[in-house]
Design an enzyme around this catalytic site. Structure first.
Site, PDB file in Angstrom:
ATOM      1  N   SER A   9      -0.414  -6.325   0.488  1.00  0.00           N
ATOM      2  CA  SER A   9      -0.227  -5.131  -0.329  1.00  0.00           C
ATOM      3  C   SER A   9       1.022  -5.243  -1.210  1.00  0.00           C
ATOM      4  O   SER A   9       2.060  -5.742  -0.775  1.00  0.00           O
ATOM      5  CB  SER A   9      -0.083  -3.934   0.610  1.00  0.00           C
ATOM      6  OG  SER A   9       0.157  -2.774  -0.135  1.00  0.00           O
ATOM      7  N   LYS A  33      -2.398  -2.033  -3.345  1.00  0.00           N
ATOM      8  CA  LYS A  33      -1.064  -1.442  -3.410  1.00  0.00           C
ATOM      9  C   LYS A  33      -0.917  -0.212  -2.500  1.00  0.00           C
ATOM     10  O   LYS A  33      -1.847   0.591  -2.393  1.00  0.00           O
ATOM     11  CB  LYS A  33      -0.820  -1.048  -4.874  1.00  0.00           C
ATOM     12  CG  LYS A  33       0.465  -0.319  -5.163  1.00  0.00           C
ATOM     13  CD  LYS A  33       1.668  -1.219  -5.079  1.00  0.00           C
ATOM     14  CE  LYS A  33       2.968  -0.406  -5.042  1.00  0.00           C
ATOM     15  NZ  LYS A  33       4.060  -1.132  -4.384  1.00  0.00           N
ATOM     16  N   LEU A  61       7.376   1.963  -3.090  1.00  0.00           N
ATOM     17  CA  LEU A  61       6.034   2.567  -3.009  1.00  0.00           C
ATOM     18  C   LEU A  61       5.615   3.352  -4.250  1.00  0.00           C
ATOM     19  O   LEU A  61       4.990   4.400  -4.139  1.00  0.00           O
ATOM     20  CB  LEU A  61       5.926   3.471  -1.768  1.00  0.00           C
ATOM     21  CG  LEU A  61       6.027   2.756  -0.419  1.00  0.00           C
ATOM     22  CD1 LEU A  61       6.050   3.787   0.707  1.00  0.00           C
ATOM     23  CD2 LEU A  61       4.859   1.801  -0.219  1.00  0.00           C
ATOM     24  N   ASN A  87      -3.851   0.085   1.639  1.00  0.00           N
ATOM     25  CA  ASN A  87      -2.608   0.207   2.397  1.00  0.00           C
ATOM     26  C   ASN A  87      -2.119   1.640   2.240  1.00  0.00           C
ATOM     27  O   ASN A  87      -1.957   2.134   1.127  1.00  0.00           O
ATOM     28  CB  ASN A  87      -1.593  -0.798   1.840  1.00  0.00           C
ATOM     29  CG  ASN A  87      -0.253  -0.724   2.523  1.00  0.00           C
ATOM     30  OD1 ASN A  87       0.527   0.187   2.286  1.00  0.00           O
ATOM     31  ND2 ASN A  87       0.042  -1.690   3.369  1.00  0.00           N
ATOM     32  N   CYS A 118       7.749  -0.061   5.567  1.00  0.00           N
ATOM     33  CA  CYS A 118       8.356  -0.266   4.254  1.00  0.00           C
ATOM     34  C   CYS A 118       9.850  -0.005   4.347  1.00  0.00           C
ATOM     35  O   CYS A 118      10.266   1.103   4.709  1.00  0.00           O
ATOM     36  CB  CYS A 118       7.750   0.661   3.202  1.00  0.00           C
ATOM     37  SG  CYS A 118       8.588   0.466   1.606  1.00  0.00           S
ATOM     38  N   GLY A 231       3.822 -13.585   5.733  1.00  0.00           N
ATOM     39  CA  GLY A 231       5.254 -13.790   5.552  1.00  0.00           C
ATOM     40  C   GLY A 231       5.513 -15.180   5.029  1.00  0.00           C
ATOM     41  O   GLY A 231       5.569 -16.140   5.788  1.00  0.00           O
ATOM     42  N   GLY A 253       1.202 -13.079  -0.013  1.00  0.00           N
ATOM     43  CA  GLY A 253       1.915 -12.079  -0.801  1.00  0.00           C
ATOM     44  C   GLY A 253       2.635 -12.679  -1.982  1.00  0.00           C
ATOM     45  O   GLY A 253       2.048 -12.949  -3.042  1.00  0.00           O
TER      46      GLY A 253
END
Lengths: 291, 258
Positions: A9, A33, A61, A87, A118, A231, A253
């Protein structure tokens, strides 16, 4: 899922931004997103700083809210034949639940990823993901209203990520994804000021990969539900480390910023590796670590 | 406009100034369509500190010779590494990105193109486009000193060029907004690319004279595709991505104090 590769996301927009580079239907899933109940403007610029083998962001966000998503974005993406996963983030268990309930009504969204990790918002976000009680409270509230598969995205900025994973499993999560970004900071020494507008940001990219692999390994040993690993994955080699550590699927990502076609390359690379090692499916190597 | 990831070949390397390199890139097939003011994201090899791609504006597209030109200022490690490229090397580009400058609005319109520093780069391509499509471009270029003026002969081949230098070594002394041209002539619109203080002062002049004006921004970017939301600029419509919704904006859409 047609393959174990999804997009993380906030790094792949709504998928359509990358349609010139990859056939979206060749990706196992697209996690769009972060979406919140109400629109959010996000944090001030500068929101990004590069660091050795990675970057920090404090986007915060930014999104137009779940109603805008349902009315304007969903119609654009609903016929893409892969797992289009939303997400969901929030600032209280109630608004996480309200947002999830609206997404529950969307027929072609097969799952949500709940973002309790987040690091870039003052209210909510990571605040819920750093205690077992907070994490469980959000997951319980969402579980009551959300009937489809519920993935919970975990923060590495905790003492024991396995304890948080167990708490969300007990609260009704169907899977966990990890790791969200690591909280970091970069300073402009001439100005004696933090580079990012809110001082800190979430670190991502290959620099965080060993931390992520360790977290996946610890969580996969602790829980019974599937683990999605992410990650710093840049290559198929990186992805296979996560699978061996116990992840059933992975998300890519930051690498999308370097190579917008990386997802399909990683998916193909995983298949080649499986072939070379006489494996018929990904499931044969998940968690198969000699440790 | 369709976007591509491509390995282009370095055809020539020029050093017009100690701080700049001009790379002329080519490909075995015709280069994709692009519009003046769009940019590319370049992958920098051999620089461990450079993780992200570097956004570079398109300086010029020479269709006849199938060349894409990048005029690059050496600022940090990434751009210094790009200046080490040699003829025959390959460079990986994601392009063309963003929306460019405005298409011709009416035949014969007089368009002032104001540039400063490396910001002059995209104006060459835009000036050529305007001239070929029936507009009348005029360049106003600013620099610290005569030696900092880049591609002067190329600009002069396209349209009239007016210059200011801070030390007076070429053209009129001072900043672009002090040039006497601005008191003598009226333009239908203005396009600007350069350092932010310069763009703000040109925007002020435009507002004061009621001239439509667009500026090209260069906020720090990561993806270049509108996915990461890192390069945002505050506008009257909220935070928008410079990479996808820009890099060119009408000054009336920005929240600058002009």
């Amino acid at each position: 899922m047609k393959n174990p590769v999804m997009t993380a996301s906030g790094t792949f927009g709504y998928g359509v931004e990358f349609a010139d580079f990859v056939n979206l239907e060749d990706i196992g899933g697209v996690i769009v997103k972060g979406t919140t109940l109400l629109p959010r403007e996000g944090n001030d610029y500068p929101r990004m700083v590069e660091t050795a083998s990675g970057m920090l962001n404090c986007v915060g966000l930014q999104n137009k809210g779940v109603d805008y998503f349902c009315e304007h974005i969903y119609p654009e993406i609903k016929d893409i034949r892969t797992n289009m996963i939303v997400n969901v983030s929030g600032s209280s268990p109630e608004d996480y639940a309200e947002c999830a309930a609206r997404v529950n009504e969307l027929a072609n969204i097969p799952a949500i990823e709940l973002n309790i990790s987040c690091p870039n918002v003052k209210q909510g976000g990571m605040a819920f993901g750093v205690t077992t009680e907070g994490a469980a409270a959000v997951v319980k509230a969402v579980r009551e209203v959300y009937k489809k598969p519920l993935i919970v995205k975990l923060s590495p900025n905790v003492t024991s990520i396995a304890d948080i994973a167990l708490a969300v499993q007990d609260a009704g999560a169907d899977a966990v994804s990890l790791i969200n970004t690591l909280m970091g900071m970069v300073i402009d020494i001439e100005k004696r000021k933090p580079v990012l507008s809110i001082a800190t940001g979430g670190m991502s990219g290959p620099a965080v990969k060993p931390v992520a692999v360790r977290c996946v390994w610890q969580v996969a040993k602790a829980v019974d539900i599937p683990v999605v690993g992410l990650g710093g994955i840049m290559t198929a080699h990186d992805a296979i480390e996560f699978l061996l550590a116990g992840a059933s699927a992975i998300e890519i990502g930051t690498a999308n910023f370097i190579d917008p076609a990386v997802t399909v390359k990683v998916a193909n690379g995983i298949n080649e590796w499986l072939d070379q090692h006489g494996c018929k499916s990904v499931s044969e190597i998940v968690g198969q670590l000699n440790a | 406009m369709k976007k591509y990831v491509k390995d282009l070949t370095v055809k020539t390397v020029e050093y017009p100034h100690e701080l700049y390199v001009l790379l002329k890139l080519t490909d075995t097939e015709p280069l994709p369509e692009s519009f003046p003011g769009q940019f590319v994201e370049v992958k920098v090899e051999g620089s461990p500190q450079t993780f992200l791609r570097r956004p570079i504006s398109i300086n010029y597209v020479d269709r006849e010779n199938n060349e894409l030109w990048l005029l690059i200022k050496k600022v940090g490690e990434g751009t210094h590494q790009l200046a080490q490229l040699k003829v025959g090397d390959t460079l990986n580009l994601v392009f063309p990105l963003g929306n460019g400058f405005s298409p011709v609005r009416k035949q014969g319109e007089k368009v002032l193109l104001v540039g400063g520093g490396v910001g002059v780069a995209p104006l060459l391509d835009y000036g050529k486009y305007l001239k070929e499509h029936g507009a009348q471009p005029v360049f106003l270029l600013g620099a610290r000193s005569k030696s900092d003026l880049l591609e002067q002969n190329l600009f002069k081949a396209v349209a009239p060029v007016y210059v200011t230098t801070e030390d007076g070594s070429e053209g009129e002394k001072g900043f672009v907004t002090q040039h006497t041209l601005l008191n003598k002539e009226k333009f239908d619109r203005i396009s600007v690319c350069g350092p932010k203080p310069m763009m703000v002062s040109v925007a002020r002049y435009a507002k004061a004279t009621n001239t439509p004006c667009e500026v090209s921004l260069e906020n720090m970017m990561a993806c270049g595709l509108g996915a990461c939301l890192c390069c945002v600029e505050k506008t009257v419509k909220g935070n928008v991505c410079v990479c996808k919704d820009g890099p060119v904006f009408d000054i009336n859409d920005l929240t600058w104090e002009v």
